[in-house]
Design an enzyme around this catalytic site. Structure first.
Site, PDB file in Angstrom:
ATOM      1  N   CYS A 141      36.615  30.423  52.414  1.00  0.00           N
ATOM      2  CA  CYS A 141      35.549  29.934  53.293  1.00  0.00           C
ATOM      3  C   CYS A 141      35.135  28.503  52.985  1.00  0.00           C
ATOM      4  CB  CYS A 141      34.336  30.858  53.208  1.00  0.00           C
ATOM      5  SG  CYS A 141      34.671  32.536  53.779  1.00  0.00           S
TER       6      CYS A 141
ATOM      7  N   TYR B 245       5.207  35.747  54.360  1.00  0.00           N
ATOM      8  CA  TYR B 245       4.659  34.665  55.182  1.00  0.00           C
ATOM      9  C   TYR B 245       3.981  33.632  54.295  1.00  0.00           C
ATOM     10  CZ  TYR B 245       0.786  32.154  57.317  1.00  0.00           C
ATOM     11  OH  TYR B 245      -0.093  31.166  57.666  1.00  0.00           O
TER      12      TYR B 245
ATOM     13  N   ALA C 272      40.526  37.773  46.346  1.00  0.00           N
ATOM     14  CA  ALA C 272      39.203  38.387  46.220  1.00  0.00           C
ATOM     15  C   ALA C 272      39.250  39.862  45.864  1.00  0.00           C
ATOM     16  CB  ALA C 272      38.423  38.189  47.520  1.00  0.00           C
TER      17      ALA C 272
ATOM     18  N   ALA D  99      38.301  30.285  47.125  1.00  0.00           N
ATOM     19  CA  ALA D  99      37.332  30.479  48.196  1.00  0.00           C
ATOM     20  C   ALA D  99      37.908  30.013  49.526  1.00  0.00           C
ATOM     21  CB  ALA D  99      36.040  29.726  47.885  1.00  0.00           C
TER      22      ALA D  99
ATOM     23  N   ARG E 264      40.881  38.269  30.216  1.00  0.00           N
ATOM     24  CA  ARG E 264      40.309  39.570  30.579  1.00  0.00           C
ATOM     25  C   ARG E 264      41.309  40.713  30.380  1.00  0.00           C
ATOM     26  NH1 ARG E 264      36.456  38.476  35.912  1.00  0.00           N
ATOM     27  NH2 ARG E 264      35.356  36.680  35.023  1.00  0.00           N
TER      28      ARG E 264
ATOM     29  N   ASN F 192      35.484  41.501  48.111  1.00  0.00           N
ATOM     30  CA  ASN F 192      35.040  41.545  46.714  1.00  0.00           C
ATOM     31  C   ASN F 192      34.388  42.877  46.375  1.00  0.00           C
ATOM     32  OD1 ASN F 192      35.230  38.777  45.159  1.00  0.00           O
ATOM     33  ND2 ASN F 192      34.829  38.263  47.287  1.00  0.00           N
TER      34      ASN F 192
END
Length: 477
Positions: free
Chosen positions: A44, A453, A12, A42, A71, A331
């Site tokens: 998580c 609301y 990350a 990831a 990149r 990140n």
């Protein structure tokens, strides 16, 4: 010619820094050394891959090596940085073709953290896992899958995954009983994942309540719900050893001498920052044991930066260094350092320790300082109130009880923390608390927030506003 920016770690923080730098400073060469095969994935999502809600390992990858190369980033997997010389501005690297030294112009340490297993003996037994890396997640899912229906290829991961280890677990009979050591994020998420495979789950927590950083109200709700879902809870129970026969887990033994049979074990007792490569350098560590950095992520050694789970950050409530290893923090800090190295100094930002976790149907969130003792240690005089309110208008379908705890400093009236738990979009409401902490709002200011609301989404008085109103009354009293 300027020496390249060298980044240690390809997840990350490291790849966020590399990607941002490659876009905004395309003239600078970027080399990323990653000791493993997996990059940009990831963490998580691992419990949900184990559960089967995420189909393949590939679904957990953010960027492939090919996309990283596009990149302009020189990514070198299977290369471990084993030392840093800040005077010579070199790193010592061990790779597939031998050892070498690489010069750097600037260095970013993004080595992450590792799962703790000590002091639990037997954590190296077959059938004991830490769920800290995609190989371990793949091994658990392989073990849970009946051998007759298991195929390594179904898990994805191509050339990344440790196919030999995964195939070995896939050939074993699935466990009937699992022991989870530790009731934090990993523990409660893995309880749900293992239950989905019809495994009897025993969860051991050495304190009185699971998810202890979320506070008492959340912990009590999670206890009740886990028991409703059939999880056997062993609270105030410290596991000392995983027992085994013929090298495989067969039981756990607690400090009081009691044992519980188990065919597998998940050890989730926390993580430790990976800081070994800077131990013999001018790079200083903070009180937490993670790397100390300034507001731009630079360490005490010129031209050396650190970000992610190996580095500290500034806490928005205390304005002091803190170590809270979480994905967004990594990140965001990596991205900021990338901009700084590209020529635009950018602060990495403060943290509030904002976190959410799902315990079956209960959604839990926390931000700031929730624990009273921690608040007092930080110099506050904490006042807290806990309320329960509806998640939607009472007449609208789907309304569920939502419990909110808010904590304030008595003298200043400032909000310093909060937690929340409930079954209906409760966790995301913690973002209101996190935003208030970032803004340094007093409780009466939180009470006056103009939150949205409509009956399908919230009652007129959102549960966070109700909690602020009650807490403000206590402060006035």
């Amino acid at each position: 010619m300027t020496d390249p920016v060298v980044i240690v770690g390809g997840d990350a923080a490291g790849l966020s820094a590399a990607s941002k730098l490659s876009r905004e400073g395309p003239d600078r060469e970027v080399i990323v050394f990653e000791r493993g095969r997996w990059v940009s994935y990831a963490h998580c999502g691992e419990p949900y891959f184990v559960k089967g809600e995420v189909d393949t390992l590939d679904d957990l990858l953010s960027l492939s090596p090919a996309e990283i190369a596009e990149r302009g980033i020189d990514l070198r997997r299977g290369h471990e940085v084993v030392g840093v010389d800040t005077e010579a501005r070199t790193v010592a690297v061990e790779g597939p073709d031998g050892s070498f030294e690489q010069r750097y112009g600037d260095l970013v340490v993004a080595t992450g953290a590792r799962a703790r297993t000590a002091p639990i003996a037997g954590s190296d037994l077959t059938g004991a896992f830490t769920i800290h890396g995609l190989d371990s997640a793949a091994a658990v899912r392989a073990l849970l899958t009946p051998p007759a229906t298991f195929a390594v290829e179904d898990l994805g991961g191509e050339d990344y995954v440790d196919r030999e280890m995964v195939a070995r677990y896939g050939a074993m009979e699935p466990p009937e009983t699992a022991a989870i050591v530790g009731g934090g994020y990993v523990g409660v998420e893995m309880a749900e994942a293992l239950d989905a495979w019809d495994v009897d789950v025993h969860l051991f927590q050495r304190s009185e309540l699971p998810v202890p950083t979320f506070g008492e109200a959340v912990g009590e709700t999670v206890v009740e719900h886990l028991r409703e879902r059939g999880v056997a809870l062993h609270l105030d129970a410290e596991v000392e050893e995983l027992l085994g026969e013929e090298g495989r887990v067969t039981a756990v033994r607690c400090g009081d001498g009691t044992t519980v049979d188990a065919d597998m074990a998940v050890v989730g007792v926390g993580v430790a920052p990976n800081v070994e490569i800077v131990e013999d350098t001018p790079v200083e560590l903070g009180e937490s044991g993670a790397i100390a950095v300034d507001e731009y992520g630079e360490t005490t050694a010129e031209g050396v930066y650190a970000a992610g789970d190996c580095a500290e950050d500034r806490h928005v409530v205390t304005d002091e260094p803190a170590w809270v290893p979480l994905g967004l923090t990594a990140n965001r800090a990596g991205r900021a350092i990338g901009r700084t190295l590209a020529g635009t100094p950018t602060e990495t930002g403060a943290i509030a320790g904002t976190a959410v976790v799902k315990a079956f149907d209960e959604e839990c969130g926390r931000a700031g300082i929730v624990d009273a003792a921690e608040a007092r240690d930080a110099g506050f005089d904490p006042v807290s109130r806990t309320i329960t309110a509806g998640s939607r208008s009472g007449y609208y379908p789907g309304n569920e009880e939502t419990t909110v705890t808010l904590v304030a400093d008595r003298e200043s009236g400032r909000l310093i923390g909060g937690s929340i738990v409930g079954k209906d979009r409760a966790a995301v409401r913690i973002d209101t608390v996190a935003t208030a902490l970032e803004g340094g709002l007093a409780v009466d200011e939180v009470e006056r927030l103009d939150l949205a609301y409509a009956p399908p989404f919230s009652p007129v008085w959102d549960p966070v506003l109700v909690a602020a109103k009650v807490l403000n009354g206590a402060l006035d009293g």
